[in-house]
Scaffold this motif. Structure first.
Motif, PDB file in Angstrom:
ATOM      1  N   TYR A   1     -17.058 -12.524  -4.259  1.00 30.66           N
ATOM      2  CA  TYR A   1     -18.287 -11.746  -4.278  1.00 30.66           C
ATOM      3  C   TYR A   1     -19.470 -12.633  -3.937  1.00 30.66           C
ATOM      4  O   TYR A   1     -19.414 -13.857  -4.089  1.00 30.66           O
ATOM      5  CB  TYR A   1     -18.471 -11.103  -5.653  1.00 30.66           C
ATOM      6  N   ARG A   2     -20.517 -11.998  -3.486  1.00 33.31           N
ATOM      7  CA  ARG A   2     -21.712 -12.738  -3.075  1.00 33.31           C
ATOM      8  C   ARG A   2     -22.230 -13.598  -4.229  1.00 33.31           C
ATOM      9  O   ARG A   2     -22.378 -13.115  -5.349  1.00 33.31           O
ATOM     10  CB  ARG A   2     -22.798 -11.754  -2.645  1.00 33.31           C
ATOM     11  N   GLY A   3     -22.490 -14.865  -3.941  1.00 34.10           N
ATOM     12  CA  GLY A   3     -23.033 -15.763  -4.949  1.00 34.10           C
ATOM     13  C   GLY A   3     -21.982 -16.469  -5.785  1.00 34.10           C
ATOM     14  O   GLY A   3     -22.313 -17.322  -6.602  1.00 34.10           O
ATOM     15  N   ASP A   4     -20.713 -16.120  -5.605  1.00 29.60           N
ATOM     16  CA  ASP A   4     -19.639 -16.755  -6.370  1.00 29.60           C
ATOM     17  C   ASP A   4     -19.471 -18.221  -6.013  1.00 29.60           C
ATOM     18  O   ASP A   4     -19.845 -18.648  -4.925  1.00 29.60           O
ATOM     19  CB  ASP A   4     -18.306 -16.060  -6.043  1.00 29.60           C
ATOM     20  N   LEU A   5     -18.865 -18.955  -6.945  1.00 28.93           N
ATOM     21  CA  LEU A   5     -18.384 -20.295  -6.626  1.00 28.93           C
ATOM     22  C   LEU A   5     -16.905 -20.309  -7.022  1.00 28.93           C
ATOM     23  O   LEU A   5     -16.571 -20.362  -8.207  1.00 28.93           O
ATOM     24  CB  LEU A   5     -19.178 -21.344  -7.386  1.00 28.93           C
ATOM     25  N   VAL A   6     -16.047 -20.173  -6.048  1.00 36.04           N
ATOM     26  CA  VAL A   6     -14.628 -20.001  -6.325  1.00 36.04           C
ATOM     27  C   VAL A   6     -13.864 -21.240  -5.883  1.00 36.04           C
ATOM     28  O   VAL A   6     -14.136 -21.796  -4.816  1.00 36.04           O
ATOM     29  CB  VAL A   6     -14.083 -18.762  -5.566  1.00 36.04           C
ATOM     30  N   GLY A   7     -12.942 -21.664  -6.708  1.00 34.76           N
ATOM     31  CA  GLY A   7     -12.117 -22.827  -6.374  1.00 34.76           C
ATOM     32  C   GLY A   7     -10.718 -22.389  -5.983  1.00 34.76           C
ATOM     33  O   GLY A   7     -10.219 -21.359  -6.429  1.00 34.76           O
ATOM     34  N   LEU A   8     -10.098 -23.173  -5.098  1.00 29.69           N
ATOM     35  CA  LEU A   8      -8.720 -22.920  -4.719  1.00 29.69           C
ATOM     36  C   LEU A   8      -7.950 -24.203  -4.993  1.00 29.69           C
ATOM     37  O   LEU A   8      -8.282 -25.256  -4.435  1.00 29.69           O
ATOM     38  CB  LEU A   8      -8.645 -22.540  -3.235  1.00 29.69           C
ATOM     39  N   ILE A   9      -6.975 -24.123  -5.896  1.00 32.23           N
ATOM     40  CA  ILE A   9      -6.227 -25.334  -6.220  1.00 32.23           C
ATOM     41  C   ILE A   9      -4.748 -25.092  -6.004  1.00 32.23           C
ATOM     42  O   ILE A   9      -4.297 -23.953  -5.800  1.00 32.23           O
ATOM     43  CB  ILE A   9      -6.482 -25.806  -7.680  1.00 32.23           C
ATOM     44  N   GLY A  10      -3.989 -26.166  -6.085  1.00 32.01           N
ATOM     45  CA  GLY A  10      -2.550 -26.059  -5.917  1.00 32.01           C
ATOM     46  C   GLY A  10      -2.000 -27.421  -5.554  1.00 32.01           C
ATOM     47  O   GLY A  10      -2.743 -28.282  -5.073  1.00 32.01           O
ATOM     48  N   PRO A  11      -0.693 -27.602  -5.736  1.00 28.73           N
ATOM     49  CA  PRO A  11      -0.084 -28.886  -5.395  1.00 28.73           C
ATOM     50  C   PRO A  11      -0.193 -29.161  -3.895  1.00 28.73           C
ATOM     51  O   PRO A  11      -0.493 -28.266  -3.108  1.00 28.73           O
ATOM     52  CB  PRO A  11       1.378 -28.717  -5.809  1.00 28.73           C
ATOM     53  N   ASN A  12       0.106 -30.387  -3.504  1.00 35.01           N
ATOM     54  CA  ASN A  12       0.076 -30.737  -2.092  1.00 35.01           C
ATOM     55  C   ASN A  12       1.004 -29.835  -1.296  1.00 35.01           C
ATOM     56  O   ASN A  12       2.104 -29.524  -1.734  1.00 35.01           O
ATOM     57  CB  ASN A  12       0.539 -32.182  -1.897  1.00 35.01           C
ATOM     58  N   GLY A  13       0.534 -29.413  -0.146  1.00 36.43           N
ATOM     59  CA  GLY A  13       1.396 -28.601   0.710  1.00 36.43           C
ATOM     60  C   GLY A  13       1.505 -27.151   0.275  1.00 36.43           C
ATOM     61  O   GLY A  13       2.358 -26.419   0.753  1.00 36.43           O
ATOM     62  N   ALA A  14       0.628 -26.724  -0.622  1.00 36.85           N
ATOM     63  CA  ALA A  14       0.723 -25.349  -1.114  1.00 36.85           C
ATOM     64  C   ALA A  14       0.179 -24.355  -0.098  1.00 36.85           C
ATOM     65  O   ALA A  14       0.449 -23.166  -0.188  1.00 36.85           O
ATOM     66  CB  ALA A  14      -0.030 -25.220  -2.433  1.00 36.85           C
ATOM     67  N   GLY A  15      -0.610 -24.840   0.846  1.00 40.85           N
ATOM     68  CA  GLY A  15      -1.151 -23.935   1.865  1.00 40.85           C
ATOM     69  C   GLY A  15      -2.632 -23.660   1.714  1.00 40.85           C
ATOM     70  O   GLY A  15      -3.155 -22.713   2.299  1.00 40.85           O
ATOM     71  N   LYS A  16      -3.317 -24.515   0.951  1.00 39.79           N
ATOM     72  CA  LYS A  16      -4.744 -24.266   0.695  1.00 39.79           C
ATOM     73  C   LYS A  16      -5.572 -24.406   1.966  1.00 39.79           C
ATOM     74  O   LYS A  16      -6.350 -23.522   2.316  1.00 39.79           O
ATOM     75  CB  LYS A  16      -5.263 -25.257  -0.362  1.00 39.79           C
ATOM     76  N   THR A  17      -5.376 -25.536   2.661  1.00 44.77           N
ATOM     77  CA  THR A  17      -6.160 -25.744   3.884  1.00 44.77           C
ATOM     78  C   THR A  17      -5.807 -24.703   4.936  1.00 44.77           C
ATOM     79  O   THR A  17      -6.665 -24.279   5.723  1.00 44.77           O
ATOM     80  CB  THR A  17      -5.925 -27.162   4.414  1.00 44.77           C
ATOM     81  N   THR A  18      -4.547 -24.255   4.924  1.00 46.76           N
ATOM     82  CA  THR A  18      -4.152 -23.203   5.874  1.00 46.76           C
ATOM     83  C   THR A  18      -4.949 -21.932   5.625  1.00 46.76           C
ATOM     84  O   THR A  18      -5.345 -21.249   6.574  1.00 46.76           O
ATOM     85  CB  THR A  18      -2.644 -22.940   5.753  1.00 46.76           C
ATOM     86  N   VAL A  19      -5.193 -21.621   4.345  1.00 44.78           N
ATOM     87  CA  VAL A  19      -6.025 -20.452   4.043  1.00 44.78           C
ATOM     88  C   VAL A  19      -7.408 -20.623   4.653  1.00 44.78           C
ATOM     89  O   VAL A  19      -7.950 -19.707   5.285  1.00 44.78           O
ATOM     90  CB  VAL A  19      -6.119 -20.239   2.509  1.00 44.78           C
ATOM     91  N   PHE A  20      -7.965 -21.830   4.497  1.00 42.55           N
ATOM     92  CA  PHE A  20      -9.283 -22.099   5.094  1.00 42.55           C
ATOM     93  C   PHE A  20      -9.237 -21.919   6.612  1.00 42.55           C
ATOM     94  O   PHE A  20     -10.131 -21.334   7.202  1.00 42.55           O
ATOM     95  CB  PHE A  20      -9.728 -23.530   4.761  1.00 42.55           C
TER      96      PHE A  20
END
Lengths: 356, 272
Positions: free
Chosen positions: B44-63
């Motif tokens: 939502y507008r104004g949120d500060l959301v974190g994305l975590i997970g072990p290495n290779g979980a696919g976080k950067t792929t989401v970005f």
């Protein structure tokens, strides 16, 4: 008193006037041989600075300027050759319509040059459209192929290009006024472009394509524009060259032309307009000086026959040595700007506490 | 002065129910590998959301899927009420999503100022012919964006480094410069890919303050990937957890900390 930009424009104008005075003096007092070398030097400046815009500033490895120069050269030759002359030159197969029925009067020489440039730019867009979308070395291969195709076409489209015989007797319109002016304006325009927001975008593409795209730069459009612009000036250089030596044939714009330009921009520093300009002039003079190594020599009782092509061996050796000691070329990515010049000229004044 | 072009300052972070980013069943397969599988998330507008997970979980792929570097095999990305799936990265940036990179990707040979200026290019309105022939319009525009770029560098504390080559800046400053460069595109959503990577505790603390400050000053919504739990738990209001390409949990930091599936993902099953 003035803003920095206005002051620099004023300096540039003064330089232009000085150059024009220089041309006037050269036309009057220099011998024809030296004038000829200066003409060639200016044409190299135009082609090299344009080539550097793609290879040095945008970081795309093109090998096509000989093709673009050939397009410009043939266009200008066909437009400027008088109709009577055309009938004599094309004795194998007559020249096709409409070129056989008209030619530009001398006053329209500038338009012939511009048209040559535009057609070359059109060729660049044609070849750039499929290849500039890809990353990597595809552009080098495609542009190399493009240059070769142009040569093959020039050899075989006999009703248009007169094939391997080439076109002779093109009026010699090119003189120092033309070449120096075009060289000056090419450097001026390209320099302005490189220092603008557009030029920064090109440099960003060179540095990191992924990041540049993520910062909102449309890679394809910017590369294509740089490529087309570079081809435009290459086409003009080709047109000037043809009307300088009054002849054109497929052997004039072979890959060795691209190779010469590549030597110039690498020696000058990929990405430095100043470097390209200076090495282009040096190259034109060195090429003449090194004629000596191709001439037969008698040393004592030994007679060395002249070996044609030795010049290129010497150039290659120079290139190897420079790549060892000056890996980034003579200028690297540095530019000589008015700020530098004024810093050198007025350094003493500043040391006395004067403000500038 | 940045408030002027970052959304107008009328609606502050009051309306917390307006979706700004909506990921709908995002899936991407590289050959047989499902790097991201059925990933859904709403920010939502104004949120500060974190994305975590072990290495290779696919976080950067989401970005990469959000910013357009990758095109999803399946699923949709919505930004500010319009679908942006499949748009090219430059168009997505122009719409208002900016990002930084995990391994810093600055324009190394350009100065810090020029790095920021590159991001202003999208918004310059003149054609390439205008600067070539020294039209006054392009000069005025150039002067304007230079001023803005300077004040942006000052706002992130890099005012004294404007003329330095980006590659010669110290590591922490390079990270800051990357954020400044992203801010210069005038984003509404900022994606930060491991902003604290390689930083010492002192630098990390400064970075946390910095992120909160730019979020306030530029009225941003921030979505960040981070390995440093102190950062994630310290500044994020909501956290999503990924493992093997799947979202395994979502919630407030305290909920996440006690979620058994998260603990399992990070420490392995036998830890329970």
């Amino acid at each position: 008193m003035f803003t920095r930009e206005t002051r620099e424009l004023l300096f540039t104008f003064v330089l232009f006037v000085l150059l024009m005075v220089g041309v006037w003096l050269a036309q009057r007092y220099l011998n024809a041989y030296l004038v000829r070398i200066f003409n060639t030097a200016c044409i190299y400046v135009i082609a090299a600075v344009a080539y550097n815009l793609v290879n040095g500033i945008t970081g795309q490895f093109s090998l096509g300027p000989n093709g673009f120069m050939a397009i410009g050269g043939y266009t200008v030759a066909l437009l400027m050759l008088p109709v009577v002359q055309k009938q004599e030159v094309y004795f194998l197969q007559p020249l096709i319509w409409p070129f056989n029925s008209f030619s530009f009067p001398p006053a329209l020489f500038i338009f012939a040059l511009l048209l040559g440039g535009l057609l070359a730019a059109g060729g660049a867009i044609l070849i750039g459209f499929p290849t500039l979308r890809l990353r990597g070395d595809y552009l080098a291969i495609a542009t190399f192929g493009f240059g070769e195709i142009i040569i093959v076409l020039a050899n075989n489209l006999i009703p248009l290009t007169n094939g391997a015989l080439g076109i002779k007797g093109i009026p010699e319109y090119t003189n120092l006024w033309w070449t120096v002016n075009w060289a000056f304006w090419t450097v001026f325009l390209v320099k302005n472009l490189v220092n603008s927001s557009f030029g920064r975008a090109l440099k960003a593409i060179r540095e990191d394509e992924v990041a540049a795209e993520a910062m909102g730069i449309n890679l394809f459009r910017h590369k294509l524009l740089a490529f087309a612009l570079s081809a435009f000036f290459a086409g003009v250089a080709g047109g000037l060259f043809v009307t300088l030596i009054s002849t054109i044939s497929p052997t004039l714009f072979t890959f060795s032309m691209t190779f010469n330009l590549l030597i110039i921009i690498v020696l000058g520093g990929l990405g430095s307009i100043t470097g390209s300009t200076i090495t282009a002039v040096l190259f034109a003079f060195l090429q003449e000086l090194l004629r000596e190594v191709e001439a037969p020599h008698v040393i004592g009782s030994w007679t060395f026959p002249g070996i044609p092509g030795m010049r290129m061996v010497v150039f290659s050796a120079i290139l190897v040595i420079l790549m060892i000691f000056y890996r980034r070329g003579l200028f690297g990515r540095q530019e000589l700007s008015w700020q530098h010049v004024s810093r050198i000229l007025w350094w003493g004044k500043r040391a006395h506490g004067g403000q500038s | 002065m940045f408030l002027e072009y970052c959304g107008g300052g009328k609606e502050l972070m009051v309306d917390n129910h307006e979706r700004i980013l909506h990921l709908e069943n995002l899936t991407i397969a590289f050959g047989g590998l499902l790097a991201v599988n059925d990933f859904s998330l709403t920010i939502y507008r104004g949120d500060l959301v974190g994305l975590i997970g072990p290495n290779g979980a696919g976080k950067t792929t989401v970005f990469n899927l959000v910013s357009g570097q990758y095109i999803p095999t399946r699923g949709k990305v919505w930004f500010d009420g319009r679908e942006i799936t499949g748009l090219s990265p430059d168009r997505i940036t122009a719409l208002g999503i900016a990002r930084t990179f995990q391994n810093i990707r600055l324009f190394g040979d350009l100065s810090a100022l020029e790095n920021v200026l590159v991001s202003f290019h999208v918004r310059t309105s003149y054609s390439f012919l205008s600067p070539m022939f020294c039209f006054p319009r392009s000069r005025k525009e150039e002067r304007r964006i230079r001023e803005e770029a300077y004040s942006l560098l000052e706002a992130v504390g890099l005012g004294n480094f404007a003329r330095e080559k980006a590659s010669s800046l110290p590591y922490g400053q390079q990270r800051r410069l990357e954020i400044a460069r992203a801010l210069a595109t005038h984003p509404r959503l900022l994606l930060l890919d491991e902003p604290a990577a390689g930083m010492n505790p002192q630098e990390t603390r400064e970075l946390m303050e910095f992120i909160q400050r730019i979020r306030r000053d530029f009225e941003l919504t921030i979505f960040l990937i981070e390995h440093d739990m102190k950062v994630v738990m310290g500044i994020c209001e909501r956290v999503a957890v990924m493992d093997f390409g799947i979202k395994i949990a979502e919630g407030t930091p305290s909920e996440i900390r006690n979620n058994p599936r998260v603990i399992e993902a990070y420490l392995g099953a036998e830890a329970q």
